[in-house]
Design a protein around this motif. Structure first.
Motif, PDB file in Angstrom:
ATOM      1  N   UNK A   1       0.864  -1.182   0.000  1.00 49.40           N
ATOM      2  CA  UNK A   1       0.000   0.000   0.000  1.00 49.40           C
ATOM      3  C   UNK A   1       0.898   1.227   0.000  1.00 49.40           C
ATOM      4  N   UNK A   2       0.596   2.195  -0.844  1.00 46.49           N
ATOM      5  CA  UNK A   2       1.399   3.408  -0.910  1.00 46.49           C
ATOM      6  C   UNK A   2       2.839   3.144  -1.321  1.00 46.49           C
ATOM      7  N   UNK A   3       3.051   2.090  -2.086  1.00 49.16           N
ATOM      8  CA  UNK A   3       4.393   1.759  -2.541  1.00 49.16           C
ATOM      9  C   UNK A   3       5.258   1.082  -1.484  1.00 49.16           C
TER      10      UNK A   3
ATOM     11  N   UNK B   1      -4.209  -0.607   5.937  1.00 48.49           N
ATOM     12  CA  UNK B   1      -2.769  -0.688   5.714  1.00 48.49           C
ATOM     13  C   UNK B   1      -2.147   0.716   5.682  1.00 48.49           C
ATOM     14  N   UNK B   2      -1.054   0.874   6.362  1.00 49.19           N
ATOM     15  CA  UNK B   2      -0.283   2.127   6.409  1.00 49.19           C
ATOM     16  C   UNK B   2      -1.065   3.280   7.030  1.00 49.19           C
ATOM     17  N   UNK B   3      -1.998   2.996   7.897  1.00 40.74           N
ATOM     18  CA  UNK B   3      -2.775   4.065   8.533  1.00 40.74           C
ATOM     19  C   UNK B   3      -1.837   4.976   9.342  1.00 40.74           C
ATOM     20  N   UNK B   4      -2.124   6.264   9.299  1.00 36.61           N
ATOM     21  CA  UNK B   4      -1.270   7.227   9.981  1.00 36.61           C
ATOM     22  C   UNK B   4      -2.047   8.321  10.697  1.00 36.61           C
TER      23      UNK B   4
END
Length: 183
Positions: A16-18, A172-175
Motif C-alpha cells: 500500500x502506498x508503494x 494498511x499504512x494508517x497514519x
C-alpha cells in the motif's frame, strides 16, 4: 430460509502506498443470497415472524464462515443487506438489525461493539460497500474502512444478499492520530 448461494471473497493486501504491508492485511466477506421472506406479500406490517424464522439461522450460517475465511482473529467487522428490486430496504434491515443475527458474529469474533452496516435496494450486480469498525472500540480510527463487494447475479428481484465482512487489522499504512488527540 432458502439460500440460493454463498459467495466468499478474501482480499490480501501486500503493498500500500508503494510500501510492503507486513503482515499482509486480510479482509474476508461471506455473502448469502436468500429468498426475501416477505416477497410477494405486499406491505407487511409485522416483520417479526419473518425475523424470528430467518435472522438467527442466517447469522449462525455465515458468521463462522467469515471467521474461517479470514484465517486470523478479526480486528474489524461489518455487515450488509442488499434487497432486490421487488423488496423494501426495511426487509434487509429487519434481518441484520437484530441481536438474533448480529450476536452470532459478535460471539464468533469476540467482539463487543455494534456492527456497522449498509442497507440498500438494487438490481443484480449492484456494487455496495461494507463499512468496518474495530470489534471492541468503534472510535479506533485505524480500523474505519470499507470493503467493496459485487455479486454479478444477485440479488434477483425477490432476493436479499446478506453479507458479513471481517478484517485482520486496520487500514494498511494508517497514519491518523488517535481520536483522543482532538478532544
Amino acid at each position: 430460509m432458502n439460500v440460493r448461494k454463498i459467495v466468499t471473497v478474501v482480499e490480501e493486501i501486500r503493498s500500500e502506498g508503494g510500501r510492503p504491508v507486513s503482515p499482509p492485511a486480510k479482509v474476508a466477506i461471506v455473502a448469502a443470497v436468500i429468498d426475501n421472506p416477505w416477497a410477494g406479500q405486499g406491505f407487511v406490517e409485522d416483520l417479526g415472524p419473518g425475523i424470528d424464522e430467518n435472522a438467527s439461522d442466517l447469522g449462525a450460517l455465515i458468521a463462522p464462515l467469515v471467521i474461517e475465511a479470514l484465517e486470523e482473529e478479526p480486528e474489524a467487522y461489518g455487515k450488509a443487506a442488499i434487497v432486490g428490486l421487488d423488496g423494501e430496504i426495511e426487509h434487509g434491515s429487519a434481518l441484520i438489525h437484530t441481536l438474533k443475527f448480529g450476536d452470532h458474529f459478535r460471539k464468533a469474533a469476540n467482539a463487543t461493539t455494534l456492527l456497522p452496516a449498509v442497507e440498500k435496494r438494487g438490481p443484480a450486480g449492484v456494487l455496495f460497500d461494507i463499512p468496518l469498525k474495530h470489534i471492541t472500540d468503534a472510535t479506533i480510527r485505524s480500523h474505519h474502512q470499507t470493503v467493496e463487494v459485487r455479486i454479478p447475479d444477485a440479488p434477483h428481484p425477490g432476493e436479499i444478499v446478506v453479507a458479513l465482512a471481517a478484517a485482520s487489522q486496520g487500514r494498511p499504512q494508517q497514519r491518523l492520530a488517535a481520536l483522543s488527540t482532538e478532544q
